[in-house]
Every structure is written in C-alpha cells, then in structure tokens.
Design a protein around this motif. Structure first.
Motif, PDB file in Angstrom:
ATOM      1  N   UNK A 172       0.850  -1.187   0.000  1.00 29.85           N
ATOM      2  CA  UNK A 172       0.000   0.000   0.000  1.00 29.85           C
ATOM      3  C   UNK A 172       0.893   1.247   0.000  1.00 29.85           C
ATOM      4  N   UNK A 173       0.893   2.022  -1.107  1.00 25.43           N
ATOM      5  CA  UNK A 173       1.819   3.162  -1.185  1.00 25.43           C
ATOM      6  C   UNK A 173       1.459   4.309  -0.248  1.00 25.43           C
ATOM      7  N   UNK A 174       0.264   4.282   0.310  1.00 26.12           N
ATOM      8  CA  UNK A 174      -0.175   5.362   1.197  1.00 26.12           C
ATOM      9  C   UNK A 174       0.024   4.995   2.671  1.00 26.12           C
ATOM     10  N   UNK A 175       0.245   3.725   2.967  1.00 28.21           N
ATOM     11  CA  UNK A 175       0.170   3.243   4.342  1.00 28.21           C
ATOM     12  C   UNK A 175       1.162   3.939   5.261  1.00 28.21           C
ATOM     13  N   UNK A 176       2.406   4.044   4.873  1.00 27.30           N
ATOM     14  CA  UNK A 176       3.418   4.615   5.767  1.00 27.30           C
ATOM     15  C   UNK A 176       3.135   6.080   6.079  1.00 27.30           C
ATOM     16  N   UNK A 177       2.770   6.841   5.057  1.00 26.11           N
ATOM     17  CA  UNK A 177       2.511   8.268   5.270  1.00 26.11           C
ATOM     18  C   UNK A 177       1.240   8.477   6.092  1.00 26.11           C
ATOM     19  N   UNK A 178       0.198   7.656   5.822  1.00 24.44           N
ATOM     20  CA  UNK A 178      -1.048   7.806   6.562  1.00 24.44           C
ATOM     21  C   UNK A 178      -0.873   7.386   8.017  1.00 24.44           C
ATOM     22  N   UNK A 179      -0.107   6.360   8.237  1.00 25.02           N
ATOM     23  CA  UNK A 179       0.131   5.930   9.614  1.00 25.02           C
ATOM     24  C   UNK A 179       0.914   6.998  10.379  1.00 25.02           C
TER      25      UNK A 179
ATOM     26  N   UNK B 235       0.861  10.253   9.731  1.00 26.08           N
ATOM     27  CA  UNK B 235      -0.080  11.353   9.971  1.00 26.08           C
ATOM     28  C   UNK B 235      -0.979  11.032  11.157  1.00 26.08           C
ATOM     29  N   UNK B 236      -1.449   9.797  11.217  1.00 22.38           N
ATOM     30  CA  UNK B 236      -2.331   9.361  12.292  1.00 22.38           C
ATOM     31  C   UNK B 236      -1.638   9.405  13.655  1.00 22.38           C
ATOM     32  N   UNK B 237      -0.476   8.799  13.729  1.00 27.04           N
ATOM     33  CA  UNK B 237       0.163   8.573  15.024  1.00 27.04           C
ATOM     34  C   UNK B 237       1.074   9.712  15.470  1.00 27.04           C
ATOM     35  N   UNK B 238       1.496  10.558  14.546  1.00 26.34           N
ATOM     36  CA  UNK B 238       2.414  11.640  14.906  1.00 26.34           C
ATOM     37  C   UNK B 238       1.754  13.015  14.934  1.00 26.34           C
ATOM     38  N   UNK B 239       0.644  13.182  14.227  1.00 21.86           N
ATOM     39  CA  UNK B 239       0.057  14.529  14.141  1.00 21.86           C
ATOM     40  C   UNK B 239      -1.421  14.603  14.523  1.00 21.86           C
ATOM     41  N   UNK B 240      -2.195  13.569  14.230  1.00 27.82           N
ATOM     42  CA  UNK B 240      -3.633  13.654  14.494  1.00 27.82           C
ATOM     43  C   UNK B 240      -3.972  13.193  15.910  1.00 27.82           C
ATOM     44  N   UNK B 241      -3.669  11.956  16.241  1.00 28.50           N
ATOM     45  CA  UNK B 241      -4.009  11.455  17.578  1.00 28.50           C
ATOM     46  C   UNK B 241      -3.298  12.238  18.685  1.00 28.50           C
TER      47      UNK B 241
ATOM     48  N   UNK C 104      -7.082  -1.759  19.984  1.00 29.77           N
ATOM     49  CA  UNK C 104      -7.361  -3.133  19.557  1.00 29.77           C
ATOM     50  C   UNK C 104      -6.593  -3.535  18.303  1.00 29.77           C
ATOM     51  N   UNK C 105      -6.340  -2.587  17.391  1.00 30.73           N
ATOM     52  CA  UNK C 105      -5.845  -2.976  16.073  1.00 30.73           C
ATOM     53  C   UNK C 105      -4.478  -2.411  15.702  1.00 30.73           C
ATOM     54  N   UNK C 106      -3.991  -1.413  16.420  1.00 31.68           N
ATOM     55  CA  UNK C 106      -2.646  -0.891  16.137  1.00 31.68           C
ATOM     56  C   UNK C 106      -1.664  -1.446  17.160  1.00 31.68           C
ATOM     57  N   UNK C 107      -1.857  -1.070  18.424  1.00 27.03           N
ATOM     58  CA  UNK C 107      -1.074  -1.653  19.513  1.00 27.03           C
ATOM     59  C   UNK C 107      -1.749  -1.283  20.829  1.00 27.03           C
ATOM     60  N   UNK C 108      -1.596  -2.104  21.846  1.00 22.62           N
ATOM     61  CA  UNK C 108      -2.303  -1.847  23.114  1.00 22.62           C
ATOM     62  C   UNK C 108      -1.593  -0.802  23.973  1.00 22.62           C
TER      63      UNK C 108
ATOM     64  N   UNK D 170     -14.905  16.165  15.494  1.00 26.24           N
ATOM     65  CA  UNK D 170     -14.124  15.713  16.632  1.00 26.24           C
ATOM     66  C   UNK D 170     -13.081  14.704  16.189  1.00 26.24           C
ATOM     67  N   UNK D 171     -12.716  13.834  17.084  1.00 24.75           N
ATOM     68  CA  UNK D 171     -11.684  12.825  16.821  1.00 24.75           C
ATOM     69  C   UNK D 171     -12.335  11.608  16.170  1.00 24.75           C
ATOM     70  N   UNK D 172     -12.560  11.715  14.838  1.00 21.13           N
ATOM     71  CA  UNK D 172     -13.259  10.603  14.191  1.00 21.13           C
ATOM     72  C   UNK D 172     -12.933  10.462  12.709  1.00 21.13           C
ATOM     73  N   UNK D 173     -13.478  11.324  11.849  1.00 17.33           N
ATOM     74  CA  UNK D 173     -13.379  11.085  10.409  1.00 17.33           C
ATOM     75  C   UNK D 173     -11.930  11.022   9.929  1.00 17.33           C
ATOM     76  N   UNK D 174     -11.108  11.958  10.369  1.00 14.29           N
ATOM     77  CA  UNK D 174      -9.716  11.967   9.894  1.00 14.29           C
ATOM     78  C   UNK D 174      -8.963  10.737  10.391  1.00 14.29           C
ATOM     79  N   UNK D 175      -8.933  10.477  11.712  1.00 18.19           N
ATOM     80  CA  UNK D 175      -8.179   9.296  12.141  1.00 18.19           C
ATOM     81  C   UNK D 175      -8.772   7.987  11.647  1.00 18.19           C
ATOM     82  N   UNK D 176     -10.094   7.901  11.515  1.00 17.34           N
ATOM     83  CA  UNK D 176     -10.680   6.662  10.989  1.00 17.34           C
ATOM     84  C   UNK D 176     -10.192   6.398   9.573  1.00 17.34           C
ATOM     85  N   UNK D 177     -10.228   7.431   8.720  1.00 14.66           N
ATOM     86  CA  UNK D 177      -9.762   7.253   7.351  1.00 14.66           C
ATOM     87  C   UNK D 177      -8.299   6.857   7.313  1.00 14.66           C
ATOM     88  N   UNK D 178      -7.465   7.535   8.104  1.00 19.58           N
ATOM     89  CA  UNK D 178      -6.032   7.234   8.093  1.00 19.58           C
ATOM     90  C   UNK D 178      -5.771   5.802   8.548  1.00 19.58           C
TER      91      UNK D 178
END
Length: 374
Positions: A2-9, A11-17, A64-68, A358-366
């Motif tokens: 997945x060419x988007x996976x690394x960048x989206x992850x 964005x999710x874990x370093x800037x959004x959450x 549940x799905x990334x890490x506990x 809120x904390x939903x659409x952006x992180x869910x998509x990423x």
C-alpha cells in the motif's frame, strides 16, 4: 504494498491522535472537549454526545488494532465513563450536548448520539473483555432500530403534512452497527440486518447518475433531489463491507465512481458538500463549500475499491483526493485537520473541532486506509 500506508500511519500517530491527546481530554470531569482552536485552545466547554461516542470508538480501535497503548485505553475509558454517567435520560435516550460537568444542555430527538455510544461501547468491550458492556451495546442497537422505525419514541411526532422520506443516514448507521456486532456475535439477525440495509439502499440509488441520494422521496421536493457526495461515498463503503452479492457489489463500486465524478468541482477541485441533482438551488446554504469529511470518506472509498478490484482508475482518484485533502485540510504545524473551506479552497474557519467535528473522520480514514492490502 500500500503506497499510502506509511505516510497515513505517520499522519495518524504523529500529528492527528497526539493533537487530541494533548488538548482535548478533561481530567477533572471526564469526557473530552471538541471545540478546539487551531493550536488546541478550548473555546466551548460543552460536550457533544455523539462525538464522545465516536472518540471512544476511535481510541479503542487504535488499542485493539494498532497496539495496546495504555494512553489510548485510558483516553477511551475517560470518555466512556463520562458518557455512561451523563449521556442518557431516564428512558435511555441520548442527549445531543452536555455541560462540562455532565448536565443535559440540548436534546436533538435523533438517534445518532445513541448510534455512536453503541459503537463506542462495543469497541471498548473488545479492548477490556467486558461482557456486560458488550451486552449493553447490543441492547442499544435494538433500541436504536426501534427509534428509527418510530421517531415518536424520541419525541419527534410524525406530522400529517410531513412528506414521506427515508433517510440514507439511517441505512448507513444500521449497517455500521450490524457489521460491528456480526464480528463478535454469531446471531443470524445481524447478517440479516445487513441484507435489509442493502435492499433499503436501492430506492436511494439514481442509476443514471450512479449515486445515492440523501432521501428516498419525491423529486418534486428539494429533499428528493439532494445529493451529498460524502454520504453517498460513505454509504457505498459501508455496504461494500456488508458482503453484498456480485450484482450489488458492482453497483456499489459504480456508485463510488459516480459520486466522485458528479461531486468533484472541476474548476477549483475538491468535493462539493451538497448538490441538487436537477441543478436547482439546494436548501443547505453551505452546499458549495468543501468540508473535510467528504474527502476522508472519498479517500477510503477509493482505496477500498482499489483493494477489491486493482483497477488503476481508483489509484488515480486516490492521488487526486489525497493531493486536495492534504493541501487544504492538513495542518503540519499544529496537527489534526481543518474542517471548512469555501468553494475556492480558502479556509473559512481555523478551528480543529466543534459540535460536529471531533476525533473521528480523519483518524478513521487514516487508520482504515493504512490497513488495506494493496
């Protein structure tokens, strides 16, 4: 790969959450704040119940799905405890908003706050193994189905002059809840509910335009002509995850392309918020605006379509959507995304959250997009 996976992850874990963890949690009263400025300052301390449930789902899903991670489970617990203490009236109906300390502030008479409370409880029960909470979530699913069938149960009388109009949103939320329950409960009623949603979506489908309309209603009414690209796309990917028969699967894939083609602004880029399919003035005054969430739904829908078909057209759409969304909504300086642009793509608000964001659409998509296997 997945060419988007690394960048989206990232964005999710370093800037959004991290933005939400730093700025939104209320350690005094519980719950979380959603009305945040660009840099995370709170400008309204009210708590919006449907957004509380969405955040519980999001943090528990990450756990549940990334890490506990303990901080994710703790955030989900802070919010769900507040939600369960204060979010319901004595009849089990959910408020729309609460004061900071949990007193009821507004009651909307719609089922959607309950929907996201249900999804949050179910996902949190997976993280904790709380069988009682899982049972509570499943019981709430059936209450919500009753509220949708009988709006008067929420205090919304059906008036004699009200035109008959079935809402696409109701199909979407039932499908999302039933799909989540079906993953943890073998009861055949939940696959059957998904089949009902697939059938119920048909009257919303416009085969000439290959889109889902907001309401199954007379085209003489503005409601019957109303098209929201974001909802059409979100409905399509929900229903694609409902294990449709091959013919319906093809229709849903067509609807993704149809919504993207009709909803895209070929002059300024981006997806319109609303459109009247007959070219008449749509009732929503913000119709020409570009909002964050239709673009997040579009990215995931196109990514899901590519993962299912491997057809290059979906990658082309992903690249176009990705370029628009990250150049207009993402904020690399402070994290999270802006939500609102005018038609030309200029920001109309620098807030990162409000009573609908809120904390939903952006992180869910990423998260969901990064999980797809290309």
């Amino acid at each position: 790969m997945n060419p988007f996976a690394q960048r989206y992850r990232a964005e999710l874990l370093e800037r959004v959450i991290p933005f939400w963890l730093r700025h939104s949690l209320d350690t005094e009263y519980g719950g979380y704040f959603t009305c945040l400025t660009r840099d995370g300052e709170i400008y309204d301390t009210r708590k919006y119940v449907w957004l509380q449930g969405r955040a519980v789902w999001m943090f528990a899903k990450l756990y549940n799905e990334v890490e506990p991670r303990a901080e994710w489970l703790a955030a989900a617990r802070t919010i769900i405890d507040f939600l369960r203490r204060h979010g319901r009236d004595p009849q089990g109906r959910y408020y729309f908003s609460l004061t900071r300390d949990g007193r009821p502030a507004f009651y909307q008479r719609k089922p959607y706050a309950g929907v996201f409370a249900m999804l949050g409880m179910l996902e949190f029960s997976k993280a904790t193994g709380d069988a009682g909470l899982r049972a509570e979530a499943i019981e709430l699913f059936w209450k919500i189905r009753g509220w949708i069938a009988n709006p008067a149960a929420l205090g919304r009388p059906v008036l004699p002059g009200a035109p008959p109009a079935a809402a696409l949103a109701d199909i979407m939320v039932v499908a999302s809840m039933a799909a989540e329950i079906a993953r943890v409960d073998p009861d055949p009623r939940y696959p059957a509910a998904l089949e009902e949603c697939l059938a119920a979506s048909r009257p919303h489908y416009d085969p000439a335009r290959r889109i889902f309309l907001e309401y199954a209603a007379s085209r003489e009414l503005p409601e019957g002509r109303l098209f929201c690209p974001g909802d059409s796309l979100e409905a399509a990917w929900f229903l694609l995850n409902a294990n449709p028969a091959p013919g319906m699967r093809a229709l849903l894939l067509d609807s993704i392309e149809g919504a993207l083609e009709l909803g895209w602004d070929h002059q300024y880029g981006g997806l319109y918020y609303f459109m009247d399919v007959d070219g008449r003035p749509p009732l929503p005054l913000e119709a020409n605006m570009k909002l964050w969430w239709p673009h997040t739904e579009a990215i995931y829908a196109a990514a899901l379509a590519y993962s299912l078909t491997r057809e290059p057209r979906w990658l082309r759409w992903m690249e176009r959507l990705d370029a628009y969304a990250f150049s207009h909504f993402a904020d690399p300086e402070h994290g999270e995304w802006f939500g609102y642009c005018d038609r030309q793509g200029n920001l109309t608000s620098t807030a990162k959250g409000n009573n609908y964001k809120g904390c939903f659409h952006v992180p869910r998509m990423l998260l969901l997009t990064s999980q797809l296997d290309f």
